[in-house]
Design a protein around this motif. Structure first.
Motif, PDB file in Angstrom:
ATOM      1  N   VAL A  88       4.200 -14.426  -3.005  1.00  0.00           N
ATOM      2  CA  VAL A  88       4.392 -13.311  -2.727  1.00  0.00           C
ATOM      3  C   VAL A  88       4.047 -12.785  -1.238  1.00  0.00           C
ATOM      4  CG1 VAL A  88       4.613 -10.906  -3.343  1.00  0.00           C
ATOM      5  CG2 VAL A  88       5.440 -12.516  -5.084  1.00  0.00           C
ATOM      6  N   PRO A  89       5.549 -12.498  -0.361  1.00  0.00           N
ATOM      7  CA  PRO A  89       4.279 -12.784   1.232  1.00  0.00           C
ATOM      8  C   PRO A  89       3.792 -11.096   1.255  1.00  0.00           C
ATOM      9  CG  PRO A  89       6.664 -12.117   1.149  1.00  0.00           C
ATOM     10  CD  PRO A  89       6.718 -12.339  -0.624  1.00  0.00           C
ATOM     11  N   ASP A  90       3.717 -10.006   0.594  1.00  0.00           N
ATOM     12  CA  ASP A  90       3.169  -8.741   0.614  1.00  0.00           C
ATOM     13  C   ASP A  90       1.639  -8.648   1.770  1.00  0.00           C
ATOM     14  OD1 ASP A  90       5.299  -9.033  -1.330  1.00  0.00           O
ATOM     15  OD2 ASP A  90       4.365  -7.750  -2.725  1.00  0.00           O
ATOM     16  N   THR A  91       1.595  -8.086   2.547  1.00  0.00           N
ATOM     17  CA  THR A  91       0.236  -7.914   3.130  1.00  0.00           C
ATOM     18  C   THR A  91       0.236  -6.785   3.095  1.00  0.00           C
ATOM     19  OG1 THR A  91       2.003  -7.430   5.041  1.00  0.00           O
ATOM     20  CG2 THR A  91       1.221 -10.267   4.567  1.00  0.00           C
ATOM     21  N   THR A  92      -1.044  -7.035   3.752  1.00  0.00           N
ATOM     22  CA  THR A  92      -1.835  -5.638   3.802  1.00  0.00           C
ATOM     23  C   THR A  92      -2.714  -5.312   5.167  1.00  0.00           C
ATOM     24  OG1 THR A  92      -2.097  -5.049   1.499  1.00  0.00           O
ATOM     25  CG2 THR A  92      -3.810  -3.563   2.899  1.00  0.00           C
ATOM     26  N   LEU A  93      -2.716  -4.857   5.979  1.00  0.00           N
ATOM     27  CA  LEU A  93      -3.549  -4.638   7.321  1.00  0.00           C
ATOM     28  C   LEU A  93      -4.536  -3.624   6.824  1.00  0.00           C
ATOM     29  CD1 LEU A  93      -2.353  -3.637  10.822  1.00  0.00           C
ATOM     30  CD2 LEU A  93      -4.350  -2.122   9.316  1.00  0.00           C
ATOM     31  N   HIS A  94      -5.551  -4.349   6.926  1.00  0.00           N
ATOM     32  CA  HIS A  94      -6.687  -3.277   6.732  1.00  0.00           C
ATOM     33  C   HIS A  94      -8.216  -2.775   7.717  1.00  0.00           C
ATOM     34  CE1 HIS A  94      -6.663  -2.832   2.230  1.00  0.00           C
ATOM     35  NE2 HIS A  94      -7.100  -4.067   1.627  1.00  0.00           N
ATOM     36  N   ILE A 137      -7.447   1.354   4.015  1.00  0.00           N
ATOM     37  CA  ILE A 137      -7.181   1.120   4.921  1.00  0.00           C
ATOM     38  C   ILE A 137      -5.843   2.900   4.789  1.00  0.00           C
ATOM     39  CG2 ILE A 137      -4.786   0.326   3.635  1.00  0.00           C
ATOM     40  CD1 ILE A 137      -5.587   0.565   7.350  1.00  0.00           C
ATOM     41  N   SER A 138      -5.778   3.439   5.689  1.00  0.00           N
ATOM     42  CA  SER A 138      -5.281   5.025   5.317  1.00  0.00           C
ATOM     43  C   SER A 138      -4.388   5.059   4.112  1.00  0.00           C
ATOM     44  CB  SER A 138      -4.795   5.499   6.489  1.00  0.00           C
ATOM     45  OG  SER A 138      -3.739   4.720   6.941  1.00  0.00           O
ATOM     46  N   GLY A 139      -4.027   3.955   3.288  1.00  0.00           N
ATOM     47  CA  GLY A 139      -2.823   4.184   1.943  1.00  0.00           C
ATOM     48  C   GLY A 139      -1.014   3.104   1.804  1.00  0.00           C
ATOM     49  N   SER A 140      -1.441   2.481   3.531  1.00  0.00           N
ATOM     50  CA  SER A 140      -0.297   1.859   3.645  1.00  0.00           C
ATOM     51  C   SER A 140      -0.360   0.229   3.013  1.00  0.00           C
ATOM     52  CB  SER A 140       0.098   2.016   4.851  1.00  0.00           C
ATOM     53  OG  SER A 140      -0.367   0.919   5.558  1.00  0.00           O
ATOM     54  N   VAL A 141      -0.457   0.133   1.953  1.00  0.00           N
ATOM     55  CA  VAL A 141      -0.940  -0.533   0.671  1.00  0.00           C
ATOM     56  C   VAL A 141       0.418  -1.257  -0.043  1.00  0.00           C
ATOM     57  CG1 VAL A 141      -2.402   0.297  -0.840  1.00  0.00           C
ATOM     58  CG2 VAL A 141      -2.402  -2.101  -0.163  1.00  0.00           C
ATOM     59  N   PRO A 142       0.810  -2.316  -0.215  1.00  0.00           N
ATOM     60  CA  PRO A 142       1.485  -2.553  -1.551  1.00  0.00           C
ATOM     61  C   PRO A 142       1.434  -2.786  -2.779  1.00  0.00           C
ATOM     62  CG  PRO A 142       0.975  -5.122  -0.161  1.00  0.00           C
ATOM     63  CD  PRO A 142       0.529  -3.663   0.699  1.00  0.00           C
ATOM     64  N   GLY A 143       1.900  -2.191  -3.418  1.00  0.00           N
ATOM     65  CA  GLY A 143       1.429  -2.142  -4.665  1.00  0.00           C
ATOM     66  C   GLY A 143       0.819  -3.360  -5.351  1.00  0.00           C
ATOM     67  N   SER A 144       1.905  -4.184  -4.890  1.00  0.00           N
ATOM     68  CA  SER A 144       1.315  -5.754  -5.894  1.00  0.00           C
ATOM     69  C   SER A 144      -0.392  -6.107  -5.153  1.00  0.00           C
ATOM     70  CB  SER A 144       2.494  -7.142  -5.168  1.00  0.00           C
ATOM     71  OG  SER A 144       1.762  -7.619  -3.474  1.00  0.00           O
ATOM     72  N   HIS A 145      -0.153  -6.024  -4.561  1.00  0.00           N
ATOM     73  CA  HIS A 145      -2.151  -5.956  -4.335  1.00  0.00           C
ATOM     74  C   HIS A 145      -2.670  -5.013  -4.694  1.00  0.00           C
ATOM     75  CE1 HIS A 145      -2.017  -7.846   0.659  1.00  0.00           C
ATOM     76  NE2 HIS A 145      -0.427  -8.120  -0.519  1.00  0.00           N
ATOM     77  N   LEU A 146      -2.510  -4.522  -4.975  1.00  0.00           N
ATOM     78  CA  LEU A 146      -3.210  -3.293  -6.333  1.00  0.00           C
ATOM     79  C   LEU A 146      -3.061  -4.041  -7.757  1.00  0.00           C
ATOM     80  CD1 LEU A 146      -2.644   0.617  -5.150  1.00  0.00           C
ATOM     81  CD2 LEU A 146      -4.625  -1.196  -4.186  1.00  0.00           C
ATOM     82  N   GLY A 147      -2.348  -5.090  -7.825  1.00  0.00           N
ATOM     83  CA  GLY A 147      -1.385  -5.276  -9.704  1.00  0.00           C
ATOM     84  C   GLY A 147      -0.614  -4.659 -10.221  1.00  0.00           C
ATOM     85  N   GLY A 148      -0.139  -4.203  -9.450  1.00  0.00           N
ATOM     86  CA  GLY A 148       1.304  -3.279  -9.598  1.00  0.00           C
ATOM     87  C   GLY A 148       1.227  -1.583  -9.508  1.00  0.00           C
ATOM     88  N   TRP A 149       1.953  -0.818  -9.784  1.00  0.00           N
ATOM     89  CA  TRP A 149       3.378   0.385  -8.782  1.00  0.00           C
ATOM     90  C   TRP A 149       2.062   1.034 -10.299  1.00  0.00           C
ATOM     91  CZ3 TRP A 149       3.366   1.542  -4.476  1.00  0.00           C
ATOM     92  CH2 TRP A 149       4.091   1.205  -3.691  1.00  0.00           C
TER      93      TRP A 149
END
Length: 547
Positions: free
Chosen positions: A381-387, A405-417
């Motif tokens: 899964v290639p989802d990335t976060t700039l922190h 980060i100010s909010g722009s995180v993919p849902g997958s990095h939190l464990g799902g939407w």
């Protein structure tokens, strides 16, 4: 006939003479006056602590500018102001740049570029006011311009480590930091991952890629602008876009399309904390605008055949529309609401994350592009976060960083939407509001990196880490000490101490991508190193890295 006209020749005002054992102090501030006013009490306390430490060494500190009675603060708050302030500083004076807040580096870079005396950058190391974040951005700018500087930081400016470094600077103009955790990229083994990385590097050099930049130079981050002469030899080219075009495209997106994206998110469990006062609370209208930005950005990317896109937002769009963070996190997610072309005939980038580089940081642009191709090539899964590298403290025997980060995180990095909540952005920095993608990053193995300019070339630091799970009360304490509305990652770096990281890292940002386990993360890092190396970027390994 000889022309005897005499012209008035311009002269520059003489700089004041330098007294012995005297340092001058400046403080770069924000362009947003609300932030400068809010941060001024903290700045005053940090300046007093740094000044006191220098006075204990027998030095005198002169503040280069006073408090402006009209604004109530003493920050250098524009590039023009910076030029004027530096006129009052002897060109060869020891100079201390003290940062307790986020700062716009270009306010002081012109003065620093031509300054002939030793330069010291200093920041507070605490959560609420991000002086250390501003420091890392400023240091990266000085590194890009090839300007020598020393740097240090402290929690309370009384510790022996800080005091010893300050004395070294007053004696020598330098501060020695431990860089033993960094080594050059060795010869890579002949593994499937290395072969993949090299093939991907060959591909991008031959076929090229385009990153779209919605206005460069976000928030004074000079270090985040990569000149074409450095970028193009890697196979990456820029499409320079205007945020006004993004705003115009947003006006063409219908409410029904935004409603469909909203339903998609809520069906998957994302919730939003709404209120009734748009000045301080999140409203459905703000979220609607953010979803229109998401759709508009993908359509413009499709128009120009982009491989990645970066939205500046600050400045400019912040005065027009709600925050870009929800749109950015959606773009970086493999699992995201579908977006169709304007005529509805096809889905745009169906089933794929579309790499977004927050705050138009072009170091992250190259990084996100490379990560996306390597991770997809490996079936990950290639989802990335700039922190933002925000802060950190010891916990249970380990130094655990607060990456936020100010909010722009993919849902997958939190464990799902279903683990994501939309909170209103703070009104001091985000007057038009908008939702974050708030949550706690899931535990797991990660690869971290930064691509930056040093010695006139593109370089990359790659390192490994683990996102750990902390007790709920500790997580909440850390969120409350920073920005509780923003998503947080509890990061432990492998083989890198706090001070090693601070001294080395050339940005306020770090890029993060997950792998399913530690062994796969090591393989992905090797593939990424091979691709970057093939692209002509000088790669360094930091900390404990297994190839």
């Amino acid at each position: 006939m000889t022309d005897q006209t005499e012209y008035a020749l311009p002269t520059s005002a003489p700089r004041p003479p330098l007294a012995p054992r005297t340092a001058y102090l400046v403080a770069s501030g924000d362009l947003r006056e609300s932030a400068n006013v809010a941060g001024w009490p903290t700045q005053q306390a940090v300046e007093a602590a740094v000044t006191g430490a220098l006075e204990d060494l027998g030095w005198t500190v002169v503040r280069a500018n006073g408090v402006d009675p009209a604004t109530g603060h003493g920050f250098v708050s524009s590039q023009r102001m910076g030029l004027e302030v530096f006129k009052a500083i002897p060109e060869d004076a020891p100079l201390v740049v003290v940062e307790a807040v986020w700062q716009y580096s270009h306010h002081v870079l012109a003065g620093l570029r031509t300054h002939r005396g030793p330069i010291l950058t200093v920041a507070n190391f605490e959560g609420e006011w991000p002086g250390l974040v501003g420091l890392l951005g400023l240091n990266a700018g000085l590194t890009k311009m090839g300007k020598e500087y020393a740097t240090t930081w402290s929690v309370d400016f009384t510790d022996d480590w800080f005091r010893a470094g300050l004395k070294e600077w007053t004696d020598t103009g330098r501060i020695t930091h431990d860089a033993s955790h960094v080594r050059p990229l060795p010869a890579l083994p002949d593994t499937p991952e290395v072969r993949l990385g090299r093939a991907l590097g060959d591909q991008i050099l031959a076929d090229k890629a385009i990153v779209g930049v919605f206005d460069e130079g976000c928030m004074g981050m000079y270090n985040a602008i990569f000149d074409d002469e450095l970028l193009n030899p890697t196979g990456v080219y820029k499409e320079r876009l205007s945020q006004s075009a993004l705003f115009a495209e947003m006006q063409q997106v219908g409410d029904a399309e935004a409603d469909e994206a909203y339903t998609w998110l809520t069906d998957r469990g994302m919730t939003f904390r709404y209120g009734s006062d748009p000045a301080t609370e999140l409203t459905r209208e703000q979220v609607q605008s953010q979803l229109k930005m998401y759709i508009a950005a993908l359509r413009i990317a499709d128009d120009f055949g982009l491989d990645a896109v970066g939205i500046q937002y600050q400045q400019g769009l912040k005065d027009l529309v709600p925050a870009s963070d929800l749109a950015e996190g959606l773009l970086n997610s493999t699992e995201r609401p579908p977006v169709r072309s304007r005529d509805g005939s096809r889905e745009v980038h169906a089933g794929l994350a579309f790499p977004h580089f927050n705050e138009a940081d072009e170091g992250v642009a190259v990084d996100a592009l490379v990560t996306n191709r390597v991770w997809r090539g490996m079936g990950l899964v290639p989802d990335t976060t700039l922190h933002d590298v925000r802060w950190g403290e010891d916990y249970d025997g380990a130094f655990v960083w607060v990456y936020e980060i100010s909010g722009s995180v993919p849902g997958s990095h939190l464990g799902g939407w279903d683990k994501a909540e939309g909170w209103r952005q703070g009104h001091v920095f985000f007057p038009a509001g908008g939702a974050t993608i708030n949550g706690v990053s899931k535990p797991g193995a990660i690869v971290l990196s930064r691509i930056y300019i040093a010695d006139g070339i593109l370089q990359a630091d790659l390192f490994r880490g683990t996102v750990v799970e902390l007790p709920g009360e500790e997580t909440q304490r850390r969120k409350d000490a920073t920005n509780p509305e923003w998503p947080i990652a509890h990061v432990v770096l492998h083989g890198i101490t706090r001070d090693q990281f601070m001294a080395r890292h050339k940005a306020n940002h770090a890029q993060l991508a997950y792998a399913p386990d530690a062994a796969t993360a090591d393989k992905a890092l090797a593939a990424k190193a091979a691709m970057l190396d093939r692209m002509g970027i000088v790669v360094h390994l930091a900390g404990d890295v297994a190839l």
